[in-house]
Design a protein around this motif. Structure first.
Motif, short mmCIF file in Angstrom:
data_model
loop_
_atom_site.label_atom_id
_atom_site.label_comp_id
_atom_site.label_asym_id
_atom_site.label_seq_id
_atom_site.Cartn_x
_atom_site.Cartn_y
_atom_site.Cartn_z
N GLY A 32 0.72 -1.13 0.28
CA GLY A 32 -0.20 -0.20 -0.10
C GLY A 32 0.88 1.12 -0.17
O GLY A 32 0.63 2.31 -0.55
N GLN A 33 1.83 1.30 0.75
CA GLN A 33 2.87 2.34 0.84
C GLN A 33 3.54 2.66 -0.46
O GLN A 33 3.58 3.64 -1.11
CB GLN A 33 3.77 2.26 1.86
N ALA A 34 3.80 1.48 -1.22
CA ALA A 34 4.45 1.67 -2.44
C ALA A 34 3.45 2.03 -3.57
O ALA A 34 3.85 3.05 -4.41
CB ALA A 34 5.13 -0.04 -2.94
N SER A 57 -3.37 1.12 1.69
CA SER A 57 -3.07 2.07 0.59
C SER A 57 -3.71 3.43 0.88
O SER A 57 -3.11 4.67 0.61
CB SER A 57 -3.27 1.84 -0.79
N ALA A 58 -4.95 3.47 1.60
CA ALA A 58 -5.63 4.77 1.91
C ALA A 58 -4.99 5.54 2.77
O ALA A 58 -4.97 6.85 2.97
CB ALA A 58 -7.20 4.47 2.15
N LEU A 59 -4.34 5.09 3.96
CA LEU A 59 -3.83 5.81 5.00
C LEU A 59 -2.38 6.51 4.42
O LEU A 59 -2.40 7.78 4.79
CB LEU A 59 -3.50 4.91 6.19
N LEU A 70 -8.15 15.13 0.02
CA LEU A 70 -9.22 14.18 0.64
C LEU A 70 -8.91 12.89 -0.04
O LEU A 70 -8.52 12.57 -1.08
CB LEU A 70 -10.59 14.80 0.47
N VAL A 71 -9.23 11.83 0.89
CA VAL A 71 -9.55 10.43 0.47
C VAL A 71 -10.68 9.84 0.66
O VAL A 71 -11.36 9.66 2.09
CB VAL A 71 -8.41 9.51 1.15
N HIS A 72 -11.31 9.16 -0.24
CA HIS A 72 -12.60 8.32 -0.15
C HIS A 72 -12.16 6.82 0.05
O HIS A 72 -11.69 6.60 -0.98
CB HIS A 72 -13.67 8.73 -0.86
N ALA A 73 -12.09 5.99 1.06
CA ALA A 73 -11.85 4.69 1.05
C ALA A 73 -13.09 3.90 1.17
O ALA A 73 -13.69 3.89 2.10
CB ALA A 73 -10.73 4.66 2.31
N ILE A 74 -13.33 3.17 0.21
CA ILE A 74 -14.59 2.48 -0.12
C ILE A 74 -14.43 0.77 -0.17
O ILE A 74 -13.41 0.31 -0.75
CB ILE A 74 -15.44 2.76 -1.07
N TYR A 117 -11.85 12.84 -9.49
CA TYR A 117 -10.63 12.60 -8.67
C TYR A 117 -9.47 12.67 -9.37
O TYR A 117 -9.22 12.59 -10.43
CB TYR A 117 -10.71 11.14 -8.03
N ASP A 118 -8.22 13.20 -8.51
CA ASP A 118 -6.99 13.01 -9.18
C ASP A 118 -6.29 11.84 -9.28
O ASP A 118 -5.44 11.72 -9.93
CB ASP A 118 -6.10 14.03 -8.16
N ALA A 119 -6.77 10.96 -8.27
CA ALA A 119 -6.22 9.55 -8.32
C ALA A 119 -7.05 8.45 -7.96
O ALA A 119 -8.10 8.69 -7.01
CB ALA A 119 -4.99 9.48 -7.41
N LEU A 120 -7.01 7.23 -8.47
CA LEU A 120 -7.86 6.21 -8.24
C LEU A 120 -6.57 5.01 -7.63
O LEU A 120 -5.89 4.71 -8.40
CB LEU A 120 -8.51 5.47 -9.37
N LEU A 121 -6.84 4.51 -6.70
CA LEU A 121 -6.07 3.58 -5.90
C LEU A 121 -6.99 2.26 -5.76
O LEU A 121 -7.96 2.30 -5.17
CB LEU A 121 -5.16 3.99 -4.93
N SER A 122 -6.07 0.94 -6.00
CA SER A 122 -6.74 -0.24 -5.64
C SER A 122 -5.72 -1.13 -5.42
O SER A 122 -5.29 -1.85 -6.46
CB SER A 122 -8.00 -0.51 -6.77
N SER A 123 -5.75 -1.62 -4.10
CA SER A 123 -4.50 -2.62 -3.89
C SER A 123 -5.28 -4.04 -3.67
O SER A 123 -6.01 -4.40 -2.67
CB SER A 123 -3.82 -2.11 -2.74
N TYR A 124 -4.82 -5.05 -4.35
CA TYR A 124 -5.44 -6.42 -4.43
C TYR A 124 -6.75 -6.42 -4.38
O TYR A 124 -7.39 -7.32 -3.74
CB TYR A 124 -4.92 -7.25 -3.08
N ALA A 125 -7.55 -5.60 -5.13
CA ALA A 125 -8.91 -5.67 -5.29
C ALA A 125 -9.64 -5.77 -6.38
O ALA A 125 -10.74 -6.16 -6.58
CB ALA A 125 -9.30 -4.28 -4.35
N VAL A 126 -9.08 -5.21 -7.48
CA VAL A 126 -9.79 -5.14 -8.80
C VAL A 126 -10.04 -6.46 -9.11
O VAL A 126 -11.13 -6.76 -10.00
CB VAL A 126 -8.86 -4.44 -10.02
N PHE A 127 -9.29 -7.69 -8.77
CA PHE A 127 -9.93 -8.82 -9.33
C PHE A 127 -11.00 -9.32 -8.51
O PHE A 127 -11.61 -10.41 -8.97
CB PHE A 127 -8.87 -9.88 -9.39
#
Length: 280
Positions: A32-34, A57-59, A70-74, A117-127
């Motif tokens: 998540g940090q990476a 990754s959200a934190l 701002l971060v929306h973590a869903i 949003y400026d960014a979309l992140l998803s760690s081990y979740a898209v699958f």
């Protein structure tokens, strides 16, 4: 996503929340940090983190964008999200909101800039997304043109020996045999090499794709190996088994780890980022 599918995923990860955090320092947090670092987040950015779990990754994203961002973590699991809320509170992060929501229907609230949003992140979740390609492409459209998207996925070598050992210990205790592992094609396997992940990101409407490999070889202690089963998607394979049977599975698993000389768990991960192309 059907309501039954969503409820099943939520139930699995609600039950896994405590165990998920027990392995976070070894597995989820470094990645998540990476991911947050590779995404190049800037102060003031608005970030959507999909499948956020307890905030790995959200934190760090919230720390990167600062008090003006701002971060929306869903996530579907409110038990996981509650752990994220506690962590955010402990770190005095006031710019992050953990929301129990379905990523396939999420719409940005009014606090997000009109451009997206400026960014979309998803760690081990898209699958885990139903109709992964279409669902991810839709999420990309919530990001402004030129914004960044970033995902993590398991490398093809990752977890292979570990998961095979666990499933070999589990199978004799199941009422029905597991599907043929040699022919079963999962969404995760479509993302498990740098070229695959890079091409998939490009197909979602992105450019300037970058995929890096994060090596992570974790000592295969008895405690970690079992906590990782309980704190990951593998937990779902134990659904419906009695406590006594689960304990027998654990004993057989530990025995096979020793018999096979499994000294490390390969958690090598791909970290992919790209920029969103303007949509016509």
């Amino acid at each position: 996503m059907s309501s039954d599918d969503a409820q099943g995923i939520a139930a699995t990860f609600d039950a896994a929340a405590a165990d998920f955090d027990r392995v976070a320092a070894d597995v989820w947090n470094p990645t998540g940090q990476a991911l947050a670092f590779q995404a190049g987040l800037r102060p003031g950015d608005a970030v959507l983190d999909v499948g956020s779990g307890t905030g790995s990754s959200a934190l760090p994203a919230a720390a990167a964008v600062g008090p003006n961002g701002l971060v929306h973590a869903i996530d579907l699991s409110d038990e996981m999200l509650e752990r994220g809320r506690v962590k955010a509170s402990d770190r005095a992060l006031l710019n992050i909101e953990f929301v129990c929501a379905d990523a396939t229907t999420w719409e940005p609230p009014s606090t997000v800039p009109e451009a997206g949003y400026d960014a979309l992140l998803s760690s081990y979740a898209v699958f885990f997304l139903p109709e992964m390609d279409q669902a991810f492409a839709r999420l990309c459209r919530l990001v402004r043109p030129g914004g960044v998207v970033g995902v993590t996925a398991w490398r093809d070598t990752a977890l292979r020996e570990y998961a095979t050992t666990f499933l070999d210990a589990l199978e004799p205790h199941l009422p029905q045999p597991l599907p043929d592992r040699a022919t079963e094609m999962t969404p995760a396997q479509r993302l498990d090499a740098p070229d695959k992940l890079g091409a998939w990101l490009a197909d979602a409407g992105t450019e300037a794709v970058e995929v890096r490999t994060l090596s992570n070889l974790i000592p295969a202690t008895e405690e970690f190996c079992w906590n990782f089963v309980l704190g990951s998607g593998l937990r779902a394979t134990l659904t419906g088994l009695s406590a006594e049977v689960v304990e027998r599975v654990r004993g057989d698993f530990v025995g096979l780890i020793t018999d096979r000389g499994l000294h490390t768990v390969d958690a090598t991960t791909l970290v992919g980022t790209a920029k969103v192309i303007a949509f016509p």
